[in-house]
Design a protein around this motif. Structure first.
Motif, PDB file in Angstrom:
ATOM      1  N   LEU A  50       0.729  -1.549  -0.130  1.00  0.00           N
ATOM      2  CA  LEU A  50       0.261   0.159  -0.425  1.00  0.00           C
ATOM      3  C   LEU A  50       0.692   1.224   0.313  1.00  0.00           C
ATOM      4  O   LEU A  50       0.056   2.010   0.174  1.00  0.00           O
ATOM      5  CB  LEU A  50      -0.907   0.009   1.120  1.00  0.00           C
ATOM      6  CG  LEU A  50      -2.484  -1.425   1.147  1.00  0.00           C
ATOM      7  CD1 LEU A  50      -3.154  -0.537   2.672  1.00  0.00           C
ATOM      8  CD2 LEU A  50      -2.943  -1.392  -0.081  1.00  0.00           C
ATOM      9  N   LEU A 101     -10.833  -9.399   4.585  1.00  0.00           N
ATOM     10  CA  LEU A 101     -11.059  -8.020   3.263  1.00  0.00           C
ATOM     11  C   LEU A 101     -10.102  -6.955   3.534  1.00  0.00           C
ATOM     12  O   LEU A 101      -9.720  -6.422   2.631  1.00  0.00           O
ATOM     13  CB  LEU A 101     -12.114  -7.502   3.964  1.00  0.00           C
ATOM     14  CG  LEU A 101     -13.565  -8.021   3.143  1.00  0.00           C
ATOM     15  CD1 LEU A 101     -15.051  -7.587   3.477  1.00  0.00           C
ATOM     16  CD2 LEU A 101     -13.069  -8.800   1.170  1.00  0.00           C
ATOM     17  N   ALA A 102      -9.843  -6.590   4.610  1.00  0.00           N
ATOM     18  CA  ALA A 102      -8.605  -5.824   5.104  1.00  0.00           C
ATOM     19  C   ALA A 102      -7.275  -6.656   5.080  1.00  0.00           C
ATOM     20  O   ALA A 102      -5.919  -6.022   4.378  1.00  0.00           O
ATOM     21  CB  ALA A 102      -8.188  -5.718   6.606  1.00  0.00           C
ATOM     22  N   SER A 105      -7.705  -5.380   0.800  1.00  0.00           N
ATOM     23  CA  SER A 105      -7.705  -4.158   0.767  1.00  0.00           C
ATOM     24  C   SER A 105      -6.756  -3.618  -0.486  1.00  0.00           C
ATOM     25  O   SER A 105      -5.740  -3.622  -0.219  1.00  0.00           O
ATOM     26  CB  SER A 105      -7.643  -3.389   1.681  1.00  0.00           C
ATOM     27  OG  SER A 105      -8.556  -3.622   2.540  1.00  0.00           O
ATOM     28  N   LEU A 110      -8.938   2.016   2.348  1.00  0.00           N
ATOM     29  CA  LEU A 110     -10.161   0.559   2.927  1.00  0.00           C
ATOM     30  C   LEU A 110      -9.180  -0.519   3.775  1.00  0.00           C
ATOM     31  O   LEU A 110     -10.238  -0.965   4.879  1.00  0.00           O
ATOM     32  CB  LEU A 110     -10.388   0.015   1.427  1.00  0.00           C
ATOM     33  CG  LEU A 110     -11.226   0.477   0.265  1.00  0.00           C
ATOM     34  CD1 LEU A 110     -10.868  -0.492  -0.786  1.00  0.00           C
ATOM     35  CD2 LEU A 110     -12.386   0.931   0.861  1.00  0.00           C
ATOM     36  N   PHE A 111      -7.877  -0.699   3.853  1.00  0.00           N
ATOM     37  CA  PHE A 111      -7.536  -0.899   5.034  1.00  0.00           C
ATOM     38  C   PHE A 111      -7.953  -0.325   6.376  1.00  0.00           C
ATOM     39  O   PHE A 111      -8.342  -1.757   7.698  1.00  0.00           O
ATOM     40  CB  PHE A 111      -6.147  -0.715   4.852  1.00  0.00           C
ATOM     41  CG  PHE A 111      -5.194  -1.877   5.876  1.00  0.00           C
ATOM     42  CD1 PHE A 111      -5.499  -3.162   6.047  1.00  0.00           C
ATOM     43  CD2 PHE A 111      -4.432  -1.302   7.089  1.00  0.00           C
ATOM     44  CE1 PHE A 111      -3.836  -3.239   6.844  1.00  0.00           C
ATOM     45  CE2 PHE A 111      -3.837  -1.706   7.173  1.00  0.00           C
ATOM     46  CZ  PHE A 111      -3.072  -2.980   7.827  1.00  0.00           C
ATOM     47  N   ALA A 114     -11.559  -1.535   7.060  1.00  0.00           N
ATOM     48  CA  ALA A 114     -11.727  -2.518   7.143  1.00  0.00           C
ATOM     49  C   ALA A 114     -11.489  -2.963   8.599  1.00  0.00           C
ATOM     50  O   ALA A 114     -11.760  -3.672  10.026  1.00  0.00           O
ATOM     51  CB  ALA A 114     -11.163  -3.781   6.468  1.00  0.00           C
TER      52      ALA A 114
END
Length: 457
Positions: A50, A101-102, A105, A110-111, A114
């Motif tokens: 990320l 989901l985390a 991401s 979004l991380f 989550a």
């Protein structure tokens, strides 16, 4: 066979249903520890993917405690409405999905989102599984709650080892977290059939206040509070009759004196509560350091491989498990105060030497000593808060449980900001610092005589 709680000192042998329920709660604590711990060893890869700075990553991780603080006070209502067993199991299954989901991401926002949801779910599940564990404990007629927290540490170590192994073998994050989510989600679902049936007993479920201030305000109308001179708040003391016979002036003076005494009791109680929150929050700061920064520090600053880097977190959780297994005996023998002081010293010395003489080995040892040192801090603070005068039953415990999460909230961005300004090694100096906080405040905890339980026969 009767399932009511026996009197202290004469616990009845648990029946088959009660033993099954104890196994079920243990399984829930195991899954709760394992699910999120599978994600932690993947943090270095997620941070790199990320492209987050230390400060940005710390802020993203802090979203979890924010979610816990926002949702934590809803747990009591959910349990009353849907039962602790259902809330714990459903929350665990949904947590498995959110953790996946985390890990998947694509962007930092979004991380963080989550993790916010995962933190909210964790706070609710934590209260629900502890609530059900207390139901089972009442049937046993003796303390078994610490064993559940020890099982949580087993789950955390298991999850950390799974995550470290998956990272070392190059297993894609999505595949790894999907497998762990399915495995532990199934374990949680199976445990539901073993749990105690029926709604929550209203006499056993202690209500949490809608807000902290509301709960404290309402405490003045509940149980009497001991004040100076032995007269309870709102009650009649030995001088009431004299005051009534001497006229309005004496009544006014007595009322004024009572108000002063009540204010002193409340001020002292709030001071103790704040100290207990700081002690519990010190434990959360150390735990969060292992969760968030151990793998990053070992792999980034000290050059350890991804599998070895996971051992910082594993060492902390493993030592914490040992400390919780031994904790009841140590507290019974030496008292909560002495155990907490030694624990604070271990945190200070353990992480102090690790940061003063940085190497992979000394750092893993430092996290282990810190984990052992904080093993009993949160249970001790919760126990002390639950017996504070001047609060409605359950309010002190709820406030400490809720506010201690500020440690999880504040530590990641603080350490991250210091790391960006200087180095992660400097940022981690917060850990030995909280050891000193525990040493300074542990006097509010019970000594040996106050914490000794009644003997069981």
């Amino acid at each position: 066979m009767s399932t009511t709680s026996p009197r202290p000192g004469t616990p009845a042998a648990p029946d088959h249903e009660t033993r099954r329920a104890r196994l079920a709660v243990a399984l829930l604590f195991l899954t709760n520890g394992a699910l999120f711990s599978n994600l932690l060893p993947r943090y270095p890869a997620i941070k790199d993917a990320l492209d987050l700075s230390n400060a940005s990553f710390g802020l993203a991780v802090a979203a979890g405690p924010v979610g816990a603080i926002v949702a934590g006070l809803a747990a009591s209502w959910l349990i009353r409405r849907f039962r602790s067993s259902r809330v714990a199991v459903v929350g665990t299954v949904v947590t498995a999905v959110v953790v996946l989901l985390a890990g998947l991401s694509p962007v930092g926002a979004l991380f963080a989102a989550a993790l916010f949801v995962a933190g909210a779910l964790d706070a609710i599940v934590d209260v629900a599984q502890n609530s059900h564990g207390l139901r089972v404990q009442r049937r046993y007629g003796r303390s078994i709650l610490n064993s559940f927290h020890a099982i949580w540490s087993v789950g955390a170590v298991t999850g950390g080892l799974m995550g470290g192994a998956a990272a070392g073998l190059g297993v894609p994050i999505g595949v790894h977290l999907a497998i762990s989510g399915v495995v532990f989600g199934v374990v949680a679902i199976v445990s539901y059939r073993l749990m105690l049936q029926g709604p929550e007993p209203t006499s056993e479920l202690e209500e949490a206040p809608a807000t902290p201030t509301e709960g404290v305000a309402s405490s003045s109308t509940s149980a009497p509070v001991p004040v100076a001179g032995g007269a309870p708040e709102g009650g009649t003391g030995a001088g009431d009759g004299a005051g009534a016979s001497s006229g309005v002036d004496s009544d006014s003076a007595a009322d004024a004196g009572a108000r002063v005494r009540r204010s002193a009791v409340k001020l002292g109680t709030w001071g103790v509560l704040i100290a207990l929150v700081l002690i519990a929050a010190s434990g959360t700061v150390v735990e969060d350091a292992g969760n968030t920064w151990a793998a990053l520090y070992l792999s980034g600053s000290l050059g350890a491989g991804v599998t070895i880097a996971a051992l910082g977190f594993v060492a902390l959780q493993g030592a914490q498990f040992v400390g919780r297994i031994l904790g009841d005996r140590l507290v019974d023998r030496f008292g909560q105060r002495a155990v907490a002081r030694v624990g604070g010293a271990l945190v200070f010395v353990g992480m102090g030497q690790a940061l003063a003489f940085p190497s992979v080995g000394t750092t893993i040892l430092g996290f282990a000593l810190a984990g052992f040192g904080v093993a009993t801090l949160i249970p001790a603070a919760m126990h002390a808060a639950d017996t504070l005068p001047g609060f409605r039953p359950g309010t002190g415990l709820t406030l400490v449980s809720w506010l201690m999460r500020l440690g999880f909230l504040a530590a990641p961005p603080l350490i991250g900001a210091v790391a960006d300004a200087s180095s992660l090694r400097v940022g981690l100096l917060l850990i030995p610092a909280v050891g000193l906080v525990v040493l300074a405040l542990s006097g509010v905890l019970a000594g040996r005589q106050r914490s000794a339980p009644q003997p069981h026969v």
